[in-house]
Design a protein around this motif. Structure first.
Motif, PDB file in Angstrom:
ATOM      1  N   LYS A  20       2.523 -29.396 -15.634  1.00  0.00           N
ATOM      2  CA  LYS A  20       3.395 -29.318 -16.950  1.00  0.00           C
ATOM      3  C   LYS A  20       3.269 -30.685 -17.685  1.00  0.00           C
ATOM      4  O   LYS A  20       3.378 -30.518 -18.903  1.00  0.00           O
ATOM      5  N   ILE A  23      -0.141 -29.924 -19.148  1.00  0.00           N
ATOM      6  CA  ILE A  23      -0.213 -28.467 -20.064  1.00  0.00           C
ATOM      7  C   ILE A  23       1.227 -27.960 -20.354  1.00  0.00           C
ATOM      8  O   ILE A  23       1.574 -27.035 -19.392  1.00  0.00           O
ATOM      9  N   PRO A  24       1.768 -28.563 -21.068  1.00  0.00           N
ATOM     10  CA  PRO A  24       3.391 -28.143 -21.185  1.00  0.00           C
ATOM     11  C   PRO A  24       3.715 -26.503 -21.239  1.00  0.00           C
ATOM     12  O   PRO A  24       4.955 -25.939 -20.960  1.00  0.00           O
ATOM     13  N   GLU A  25       2.867 -25.656 -21.938  1.00  0.00           N
ATOM     14  CA  GLU A  25       2.772 -24.368 -22.218  1.00  0.00           C
ATOM     15  C   GLU A  25       2.308 -23.478 -21.083  1.00  0.00           C
ATOM     16  O   GLU A  25       2.308 -22.250 -21.225  1.00  0.00           O
ATOM     17  N   ALA A  26       1.780 -24.179 -20.077  1.00  0.00           N
ATOM     18  CA  ALA A  26       1.236 -23.387 -18.920  1.00  0.00           C
ATOM     19  C   ALA A  26       2.275 -22.495 -18.288  1.00  0.00           C
ATOM     20  O   ALA A  26       3.379 -22.868 -18.129  1.00  0.00           O
ATOM     21  N   GLU A  27       2.067 -21.227 -17.888  1.00  0.00           N
ATOM     22  CA  GLU A  27       2.742 -20.301 -17.201  1.00  0.00           C
ATOM     23  C   GLU A  27       2.161 -20.245 -15.992  1.00  0.00           C
ATOM     24  O   GLU A  27       0.925 -20.101 -15.504  1.00  0.00           O
TER      25      GLU A  27
END
Length: 374
Positions: A20, A23-27
């Motif tokens: 996170k 890559i803060p937008e990682a799902e």
């Protein structure tokens, strides 16, 4: 992950935090032995990594119908008692073949589960495998976790999805397991190993391993390191953490005498500390170890007079945050599990390691602490 092991919990938190932060937008989607626990703790969609036996709906059972206590059930058991005894007689004499059969049967069920999971793989951008004992056949044998990882590596390669294997350790690898592990690493995009001993155990695929990277639990995010609680006192607070090593009730390699000696020796050490007015806090870093914690507590109480009992406490550790709080409240640690020692280091607490497993001795030797290991 999801089985109550606090070391796995620490690795999981470190991994999520690392992903996170980059890559803060990682799902995230998890595959674990206990996906319900993962969803409850972290709110991440989770699925079974391997086959799990469907649990019966006890509330839906009618009295005497499926509970196994009906008169009809008792009569059937009586009629079959001779044949059951005969089966047991034969079974006990072909135990190795029986174990191989069950390993094979479980593997077939795991294969069915993997077919379900593999349908999701094309939708992934990246697959990450992390955890201390990923390359180990102790629990479930050579056709359990090593084969599960091999299937994932094969599916990732087939779907052109990058597979990262991060800071894993290798323990007991039998001949089939070692081959599966080597092929898994060969198919991975990137692999790091926890320590040099693990790399030597795998062998044969050195070019496919990027390097040695310490256990991910070292990256557990700690906001503040508390001062030693007894820095200016004549007595100290000692955290003591037993494990169920060799316990026939839980451990795959059973030796009741070894387990009992482990409890008795820790009980004697703890009793000596209490007689000197030091405090002892017992804690467990894996769910089954709570039984060892309880038995150690009772063994200590038998060794010291009642007026010392108030110096002995049991900590309730359910997740990594609980353990970090316990470690912050002690001056030093005596621990048998790898992450009991490792996380004490993370909290800047001196640790004395009880090395039943080679991985514990490897850890303390690599950081120059072998003098504090038994």
């Amino acid at each position: 992950v999801g089985g109550g092991n606090i070391g796995d919990d620490a690795i999981w938190v470190s991994l999520i935090n690392g992903i996170k932060s980059r890559i803060p937008e990682a799902e995230l989607v998890a595959f674990a032995g206990n996906p319900d626990d993962i969803e409850a703790r972290y709110g991440i969609p989770s699925y079974d990594l391997v086959w799990r036996e469907p649990q019966p709906d006890i509330a839906a059972e009618k009295p005497g119908e499926a509970s196994g206590n009906s008169l009809q059930h008792v009569a059937q058991n009586a009629d079959q008692s001779f044949f059951a005894a005969l089966r047991k007689f034969v079974s006990d004499r072909i135990a190795p073949l029986r174990e191989l059969y069950w390993d094979y049967s479980a593997s077939k069920l795991d294969s069915i589960q993997h077919e379900k999971n593999s349908s999701m793989i094309p939708d992934f951008d990246l697959i990450v495998v992390a955890g201390g004992g990923q390359f180990d056949s102790l629990y479930g044998g050579p056709l359990k976790h090593p084969l599960t990882l091999w299937r994932w590596a094969r599916s990732a390669k087939h779907n052109n999805v990058p597979l990262l294997i991060l800071s894993v350790g290798a323990q007991r690898l039998q001949v089939p397991s070692k081959t599966l592990v080597r092929q898994t690493i060969a198919r991975a995009t990137y692999t790091t190993i926890r320590d040099e001993v693990s790399r030597s155990r795998i062998g044969g695929c050195a070019k496919s391993i990027a390097g040695i990277v310490p256990d991910l639990a070292y990256a557990y995010p700690v906001s503040e390191i508390p001062a030693l609680p007894s820095a200016n006192a004549d007595t100290v607070i000692v955290g003591v953490s037993p494990m169920i090593y060799a316990d026939p009730r839980f451990y795959p390699i059973a030796n009741a005498e070894v387990y009992q000696n482990h409890i008795e020796s820790l009980a004697e050490i703890s009793a000596r500390l209490l007689r000197l007015d030091h405090q002892v806090v017992l804690f467990a870093s894996d769910k089954p170890d709570r039984e060892a914690q309880k038995e150690l507590f009772e063994a200590i109480l038998k060794r010291v007079p009642s007026e010392r009992h108030h110096l002995l406490t049991c900590a309730d550790v359910d997740r990594i945050a609980d353990l970090i709080e316990v470690l912050g409240g002690v001056d030093l640690v005596i621990a048998a599990r790898l992450h009991g020692v490792l996380l004490a280091h993370v909290m800047y607490r001196p640790a004395y390691a009880i090395a039943h497993d080679l991985k514990v001795r490897t850890l303390v030797e690599e950081i120059g602490q072998e003098a504090y290991c038994q």
